[in-house]
Write a protein that holds these residues in place. Structure first.
Motif, PDB file in Angstrom:
ATOM      1  N   ASN A 373      58.677  20.651 -45.492  1.00  0.00           N
ATOM      2  CA  ASN A 373      57.713  20.890 -46.509  1.00  0.00           C
ATOM      3  C   ASN A 373      56.270  19.956 -45.910  1.00  0.00           C
ATOM      4  O   ASN A 373      55.608  20.755 -46.741  1.00  0.00           O
ATOM      5  N   GLN A 374      56.860  18.444 -45.621  1.00  0.00           N
ATOM      6  CA  GLN A 374      55.671  18.085 -45.253  1.00  0.00           C
ATOM      7  C   GLN A 374      55.197  18.417 -44.018  1.00  0.00           C
ATOM      8  O   GLN A 374      53.941  18.256 -43.831  1.00  0.00           O
ATOM      9  N   PHE A 376      54.857  21.874 -43.344  1.00  0.00           N
ATOM     10  CA  PHE A 376      54.675  22.160 -42.720  1.00  0.00           C
ATOM     11  C   PHE A 376      52.955  22.568 -43.639  1.00  0.00           C
ATOM     12  O   PHE A 376      52.148  22.776 -43.409  1.00  0.00           O
ATOM     13  N   TYR A 377      53.171  21.387 -44.870  1.00  0.00           N
ATOM     14  CA  TYR A 377      52.175  21.212 -45.456  1.00  0.00           C
ATOM     15  C   TYR A 377      51.449  20.629 -44.253  1.00  0.00           C
ATOM     16  O   TYR A 377      49.657  20.707 -44.379  1.00  0.00           O
ATOM     17  N   LEU A 378      51.258  20.000 -43.487  1.00  0.00           N
ATOM     18  CA  LEU A 378      50.779  18.679 -42.771  1.00  0.00           C
ATOM     19  C   LEU A 378      50.065  19.525 -41.171  1.00  0.00           C
ATOM     20  O   LEU A 378      48.604  20.149 -41.039  1.00  0.00           O
ATOM     21  N   MET A 379      50.752  20.725 -40.908  1.00  0.00           N
ATOM     22  CA  MET A 379      50.492  22.321 -39.989  1.00  0.00           C
ATOM     23  C   MET A 379      49.990  23.339 -40.741  1.00  0.00           C
ATOM     24  O   MET A 379      48.709  23.564 -39.674  1.00  0.00           O
ATOM     25  N   ALA A 380      49.479  23.323 -41.599  1.00  0.00           N
ATOM     26  CA  ALA A 380      48.630  24.254 -42.125  1.00  0.00           C
ATOM     27  C   ALA A 380      47.464  23.659 -42.309  1.00  0.00           C
ATOM     28  O   ALA A 380      46.553  24.183 -42.701  1.00  0.00           O
ATOM     29  N   ARG A 381      47.325  22.556 -41.949  1.00  0.00           N
ATOM     30  CA  ARG A 381      45.895  22.035 -42.640  1.00  0.00           C
ATOM     31  C   ARG A 381      45.563  21.674 -40.528  1.00  0.00           C
ATOM     32  O   ARG A 381      44.915  20.974 -40.581  1.00  0.00           O
ATOM     33  N   GLY A 382      46.595  21.961 -39.627  1.00  0.00           N
ATOM     34  CA  GLY A 382      45.929  22.136 -38.227  1.00  0.00           C
ATOM     35  C   GLY A 382      46.927  21.142 -37.448  1.00  0.00           C
ATOM     36  O   GLY A 382      45.636  20.821 -36.439  1.00  0.00           O
ATOM     37  N   LEU A 383      47.010  20.281 -38.096  1.00  0.00           N
ATOM     38  CA  LEU A 383      47.928  19.482 -37.174  1.00  0.00           C
ATOM     39  C   LEU A 383      49.160  19.897 -36.166  1.00  0.00           C
ATOM     40  O   LEU A 383      50.189  21.159 -36.904  1.00  0.00           O
ATOM     41  N   PRO A 384      49.164  20.118 -35.267  1.00  0.00           N
ATOM     42  CA  PRO A 384      50.024  20.223 -34.223  1.00  0.00           C
ATOM     43  C   PRO A 384      51.036  19.870 -34.674  1.00  0.00           C
ATOM     44  O   PRO A 384      51.613  19.354 -35.313  1.00  0.00           O
ATOM     45  N   ARG A 385      52.737  20.331 -34.424  1.00  0.00           N
ATOM     46  CA  ARG A 385      53.826  20.308 -35.185  1.00  0.00           C
ATOM     47  C   ARG A 385      54.066  18.489 -34.522  1.00  0.00           C
ATOM     48  O   ARG A 385      54.198  17.827 -35.041  1.00  0.00           O
ATOM     49  N   GLU A 387      51.976  16.210 -33.460  1.00  0.00           N
ATOM     50  CA  GLU A 387      51.163  15.434 -33.543  1.00  0.00           C
ATOM     51  C   GLU A 387      51.282  15.176 -35.852  1.00  0.00           C
ATOM     52  O   GLU A 387      51.811  13.856 -36.443  1.00  0.00           O
ATOM     53  N   LEU A 392      54.203  11.477 -39.341  1.00  0.00           N
ATOM     54  CA  LEU A 392      55.721  11.481 -40.561  1.00  0.00           C
ATOM     55  C   LEU A 392      56.405  10.257 -40.085  1.00  0.00           C
ATOM     56  O   LEU A 392      56.415   9.032 -40.706  1.00  0.00           O
TER      57      LEU A 392
ATOM     58  N   ASN B  73      49.441  25.330 -37.853  1.00  0.00           N
ATOM     59  CA  ASN B  73      48.590  24.793 -37.314  1.00  0.00           C
ATOM     60  C   ASN B  73      47.728  25.798 -36.270  1.00  0.00           C
ATOM     61  O   ASN B  73      46.411  25.530 -36.475  1.00  0.00           O
ATOM     62  N   ALA B  76      46.155  27.420 -39.178  1.00  0.00           N
ATOM     63  CA  ALA B  76      44.752  26.341 -39.822  1.00  0.00           C
ATOM     64  C   ALA B  76      43.914  26.810 -38.741  1.00  0.00           C
ATOM     65  O   ALA B  76      42.213  26.858 -39.186  1.00  0.00           O
ATOM     66  N   PHE B  84      47.293  24.350 -51.869  1.00  0.00           N
ATOM     67  CA  PHE B  84      49.075  24.864 -52.009  1.00  0.00           C
ATOM     68  C   PHE B  84      49.332  24.758 -54.040  1.00  0.00           C
ATOM     69  O   PHE B  84      48.188  24.215 -54.354  1.00  0.00           O
ATOM     70  N   LEU B  88      51.762  18.392 -51.256  1.00  0.00           N
ATOM     71  CA  LEU B  88      52.662  17.413 -51.270  1.00  0.00           C
ATOM     72  C   LEU B  88      52.140  16.521 -51.012  1.00  0.00           C
ATOM     73  O   LEU B  88      50.921  15.805 -50.664  1.00  0.00           O
ATOM     74  N   ILE B  90      52.746  13.054 -49.241  1.00  0.00           N
ATOM     75  CA  ILE B  90      52.511  12.198 -47.734  1.00  0.00           C
ATOM     76  C   ILE B  90      52.589  10.866 -47.770  1.00  0.00           C
ATOM     77  O   ILE B  90      51.801   9.811 -47.332  1.00  0.00           O
ATOM     78  N   ALA B 105      42.050  17.630 -35.321  1.00  0.00           N
ATOM     79  CA  ALA B 105      42.995  18.415 -34.771  1.00  0.00           C
ATOM     80  C   ALA B 105      42.687  20.202 -34.473  1.00  0.00           C
ATOM     81  O   ALA B 105      42.342  20.696 -33.514  1.00  0.00           O
ATOM     82  N   GLN B 106      41.885  20.517 -35.549  1.00  0.00           N
ATOM     83  CA  GLN B 106      41.057  21.358 -35.816  1.00  0.00           C
ATOM     84  C   GLN B 106      39.893  22.139 -34.897  1.00  0.00           C
ATOM     85  O   GLN B 106      39.367  22.802 -34.869  1.00  0.00           O
TER      86      GLN B 106
END
Ligand SMILES: Nc1ncnc2c1ncn2[C@@H]1O[C@H](COP(=O)(O)OP(=O)(O)OP(=O)(O)O)[C@@H](O)[C@H]1O
Ligand SMILES: [Mg+2]
Lengths: 428, 249
Positions: A373-374, A376-385, A387, A392, B73, B76, B84, B88, B90, B105-106
Motif C-alpha cells: 500500500n505504501q 502504491f501510494y508512492l507510485m501513484a505520485r509518479g515514482l517508478p517502482r 525508486e 522505503l 507511476n 501519474a 486518497f 498512507l 511513510i 520523477a514526474q
C-alpha cells in the motif's frame, strides 16, 4: 567421551599442521595460544551442530585454508589522508599515520612479547571458536592506547584488509587491541574492503576496553569483495558510566559473520549496538551478539536492520544475558528485516537469559516484504517502482544508521546505502 | 477526456464494479455520491492503477488511449492524480524529500526540466501557505502522526504541486473541520481550469456548496445509476439512497 570423531576437513588438517610448524615463531602469548589451539583441535571448525553456529556452518563454508600473504607490504601506497589511520596490506601491518597526541600504537608482536597487551582481555566470559583460531595464529595487529581524558578528534580508521588485491586468495587474521582510558572519547572505524572475484578469508578480532566514563563509537564497515569469507569479531568490556555505540555496516562479502561480545564490567554503562545490512545475490551475513550484563544498572539497545535481495540470507542472533546480581538492567533488542525478493531469507534468533528479577528486557524481531500500500501510494505520485522501493528501504535502514554521531561518516555511509540501492535498480 | 467504459472489476472473485460508464471532460468537475461500499474508492484505485484488482471487462481511456496496461507511476505522469481517502503514512521519509522525489520523477517522465532547489522550495512554501500548512510539517515524515485533516491538506498540496490533468478526490472532505473544509475547497477551486477534469467523491452536500460541480453522478452497487446537475445532491440529502439501491438491485 564418546568416540564420535569426525573426519578432519582439509582446512582443519591444514590448520593443525600449520600450528605445529608455526608455534615456535608466533610472538608472545604462548599459553593463550596453546589453550586456544587445544580447544580448536578438540572441537574442530564450528559446524551447524554447534548451536551458536547453527546458521553459519564455518566448517562447511571453509573447506580449505588460504595461505597467508607472503610478500611485503611495501607495494602499497601511503594512504593520502590527514585522518588518523592504521593500514594493513593483505593482512600485514603497513602503516600508522597521523596519530593525534594521546593516542599510541604498538605493533602486536612487540606488545605481546613485552606483555603490555594480552590476548582475550575483552572477551569476558565468552568463548568462541573463531576467536580461538585468531588467538592461536595472530601475528599481525596493533595495540592502541588512548590516554585518559582526551577527546580524539575525527575518526581513527583501521583499514584491516586494504588492497586485498593479490592475484590469489590469501587469509589474514589481524588482531587489534584498543584500550580507551577513563573519560576519553574515541570514534573508531574498522573497514574490511577488497577486490571482487577472489576468495580471500579474513578472521579479524578487535578487542576494546572502554574505560570508566569513556565514550566510544565503533563502526565496522564490511565492503569485502563478493567472494570473500569474513569472520569479524568485536569483543568489548564496558567500564562504569561508559558508553559504547557499535554499528555493523555491511554490503560486502560472500559469507560474513560479525560477532559482538560485550561485557559490562562497571555499573551504569550504556550500550547501543546497531546493524545496517544490505545483501543480494547469494550473500550470507550473520550478525551474532552476546551482551553480558554482568553487573547491575546496565542499559543496552540493539537495532539491526537488514535489506535482503536476490537469494541472499540474513541471520541475526542476539543473546542478552542478565547475571543473577545484575539488577536494574534495561535491555531492548530489535531485529527487522525487509525481504526484497521471493528467494531472500532471514533467520532471527533473539534470546534472553535472565537470572535477575528486577530487570526490564524486551526483544522483537520482524521479517517481511515492503508494504504494497505504501508502494502504491508512492507510485501513484509518479515514482517508478524501483525508486519507490529505494525510498522505503533507505528510510528503513536510516533508522539504524542514525546512531552514528559523526555527521560526515553518517553521510558517507548513507551514500553507500544509496549506491547499493541504485545498483539494485539497474539490476532490476 | 477521461473515459470509463463498461468497467467490470473483481477482487478475490467478488464483483465490485458492474459495468460502470463515466466520462469526465477537460474543465469539468464531476461529483460522485453513493452509499458506503458502492465501489467509489475501488473505482478511484482502479483508475490510479492499484494492482490488486482484476478487470474482467471494459476499459479506461485518457484522450482515447487505454491506460489499463500502464503502471501507477506512468498514469501519474499521464496526468492522473488520486487524493486518497486514507493517505498512507511513510515513516522515515521527510515530506520535503518525498515532494522533491515525486516532482522530479514526474518532470523526468514528461521530459521536462527539474525545478532548481530554490524554485522547488519556493513552489512548496507558496502552495503550503495557501492551504494553511505550517512549514514545520514539511520536515516531518510524510503523514506520520498528522491529524486526519492535516493529511487531507497534504493531499491537496501534492495535487497543486504535481499539476495533474485529472484529479480524483476520494472523500477529501471527511475529517476536515469547517474552516479546513473551506480552505481545502478554495485550494481545489483554484486548481479548476479549462484543461483539468475533476472527479469529486463525497458523501456530503456541504463540500459541493464550496466546490460546485458541473455534474453529479449517483453510484450504487458498482454502477452509475443516475447523472444530472447539482440539484441531485440536494435531493439525495433529503431522500437518501433508498430509491437507487432498490433500483440497482
Ligand atoms: N481488498 C478487498 N477485498 C475484499 N473486498 C473488498 C476489498 N476492497 C474493497 N472491497 C469491497 O468492495 C466494496 C466497495 O468498497 P469501496 O471501498 O470501493 O466502497 P466505497 O464506495 O468507497 O465506500 P465508502 O463510502 O465507505 O468509502 C465493499 O463492499 C468492500 O468491502
Ligand atoms: Mg471509499
Amino acid at each position: 567421551m564418546s568416540a564420535v570423531t569426525r573426519m578432519r576437513t582439509p582446512a582443519e588438517a591444514a590448520l593443525i599442521e600449520r600450528f605445529a610448524a608455526e608455534k615456535a615463531t608466533l610472538p608472545g602469548a604462548a599459553e593463550a595460544r596453546a589453550a586456544a589451539f587445544a580447544r580448536f583441535e578438540t572441537a574442530g571448525l564450528p559446524s551447524k551442530r554447534v548451536e551458536s553456529y547453527h546458521y553459519t556452518d564455518v566448517r562447511a563454508l571453509m573447506r580449505t585454508v588460504a595461505p597467508d600473504f607472503a610478500g611485503k607490504a611495501d607495494g602499497m601506497r601511503q594512504p593520502e589522508t590527514d585522518e588518523p589511520r592504521i593500514s594493513f596490506f593483505n593482512g600485514v601491518l603497513h602503516s600508522v599515520s597521523n596519530l593525534p597526541p594521546g593516542v599510541s600504537c604498538e605493533a602486536l608482536a612487540s606488545a605481546l612479547a613485552s606483555g603490555t597487551a594480552r590476548l582475550g582481555v575483552a572477551m569476558g566470559q565468552a568463548s568462541d571458536a573463531v576467536v580461538d583460531l585468531n588467538t592461536a595464529f595472530a601475528r599481525e595487529g596493533v595495540a592502541i592506547r588512548v590516554a585518559a581524558g582526551i577527546t580524539v578528534p575525527g575518526i581513527l580508521h583501521i583499514s584491516l584488509t586494504d588492497a586485498m588485491a593479490a592475484a590469489m586468495p590469501i587469509s589474514s587474521r589481524p588482531r587489534v587491541i584498543v584500550e580507551v582510558g577513563a573519560g576519553a572519547s574515541l570514534c573508531l572505524m574498522e573497514s574490511i574492503t577488497g577486490s571482487d572475484g577472489i576468495a580471500y578469508q579474513v578472521n579479524s578480532v578487535v578487542e576494546l576496553l572502554v574505560g570508566d566514563g569513556a565514550k566510544v563509537e565503533h563502526i565496522r564497515v564490511n565492503l569485502a569483495g563478493d567472494k570473500a569469507l569474513v569472520l569479524s569479531t568485536l569483543a568489548a568490556t564496558l567500564g562504569a558510566e561508559s558508553e559504547l555505540m557499535s554499528l555493523n555496516f555491511t554490503s560486502g562479502g560472500e559469507v560474513s559473520r560479525h560477532q559482538s561480545f560485550i561485557t559490562y564490567a562497571g555499573e551504569n554503562a550504556k550500550l547501543r549496538l546497531n546493524g545496517v545490512t544490505m545483501l543480494n545475490a547469494r550473500q550470507h551475513c550473520d550478525n551474532t551478539l552476546v551482551v553480558d550484563h554482568a553487573v547491575p544498572h546496565g542499559e543496552s539497545r540493539e537495532l539491526f536492520r537488514a535489506a535482503i535481495d536476490g537469494e541472499a540470507q540474513g541471520v541475526f542472533q542476539g543473546k542478552i544475558i542478565v547475571r543473577p546480581h545484575a539488577q536494574k538492567t534495561d535491555g531492548q533488542m530489535a531485529s527487522n528485516a525487509l525481504l526484497l525478493s521471493d528467494d531472500a531469507a532471514m533467520s532471527n534468533k533473539p534470546e534472553l537469559e535472565i537470572f535477575a528479577d528486577d530487570v526490564v528486557c524486551a526483544h522483537g524481531a520482524t521479517c517481511g516484504a515492503l508494504d504494497e500500500n505504501q508502494l502504491f501510494y508512492l507510485m501513484a505520485r509518479g515514482l517508478p517502482r524501483a525508486e519507490a522501493e529505494a525510498l522505503l528501504v533507505e528510510a528503513f535502514l536510516d533508522e539504524a544508521l542514525d546512531a552514528v554521531s559523526h555527521e560526515g561518516l553518517r553521510e558517507a555511509l548513507a551514500a553507500k546505502v544509496s549506491v547499493w540501492l541504485s545498483s539494485r535498480k539497474t539490476a532490476a | 477526456m477521461l473515459e470509463i467504459r463498461n468497467l467490470h472489476v473483481e477482487i478475490d472473485g467478488k464483483k465490485i464494479l458492474n459495468g460502470l460508464d463515466l466520462t469526465v471532460k477537460p474543465g469539468e468537475v464531476a461529483a460522485i455520491m453513493g452509499p458506503n461500499g458502492s465501489g467509489k474508492s475501488t473505482l478511484s484505485y482502479v483508475i490510479a492503477g492499484k494492482e490488486d484488482y482484476e478487470i474482467t471487462e471494459g476499459d479506461i481511456l485518457i484522450n482515447g488511449n487505454s491506460i489499463l496496461e500502464m503502471e501507477a507511476n506512468e498514469r501519474a505522469a499521464a496526468g492522473i492524480f488520486l487524493a486518497f481517502q486514507y493517505p498512507l503514512e511513510i515513516p522515515g521519509v521527510a515530506t520535503m524529500t518525498f515532494l522533491k522525489a515525486t516532482m522530479n520523477a514526474q518532470a523526468k517522465a514528461r521530459g521536462e526540466a527539474e525545478l532548481s532547489p530554490g524554485d522547488f522550495i519556493k513552489a512548496v512554501r507558496g502552495a503550503a501557505a495557501k492551504l494553511g500548512i505550517n512549514p514545520d510539517m514539511l520536515k516531518r515524515p510524510l503523514n506520520v502522526g498528522f491529524s486526519g485533516g492535516e493529511k487531507k491538506r497534504m493531499e491537496i498540496l501534492q495535487m497543486a504541486l504535481l499539476d495533474p490533468s485529472y484529479c480524483i478526490l476520494d472523500e477529501t472532505d471527511s475529517g476536515l473541520d469547517i474552516d479546513a473544509l473551506r480552505i481545502v475547497a478554495e485550494g481545489v477551486n483554484a486548481l479548476r481550469s479549462k484543461g483539468r477534469g475533476m472527479l469529486v467523491i463525497t458523501h456530503y452536500q456541504r463540500l459541493l456548496d464550496h466546490i460546485v460541480p458541473d455534474v453529479v453522478h449517483v453510484m450504487a452497487k458498482g454502477r452509475i445509476v443516475k447523472s444530472g446537475g447539482p440539484e441531485i445532491a440536494l435531493e439525495l440529502e433529503k431522500n437518501g439512497y433508498a430509491e437507487y439501491t432498490d433500483q440497482a438491485a
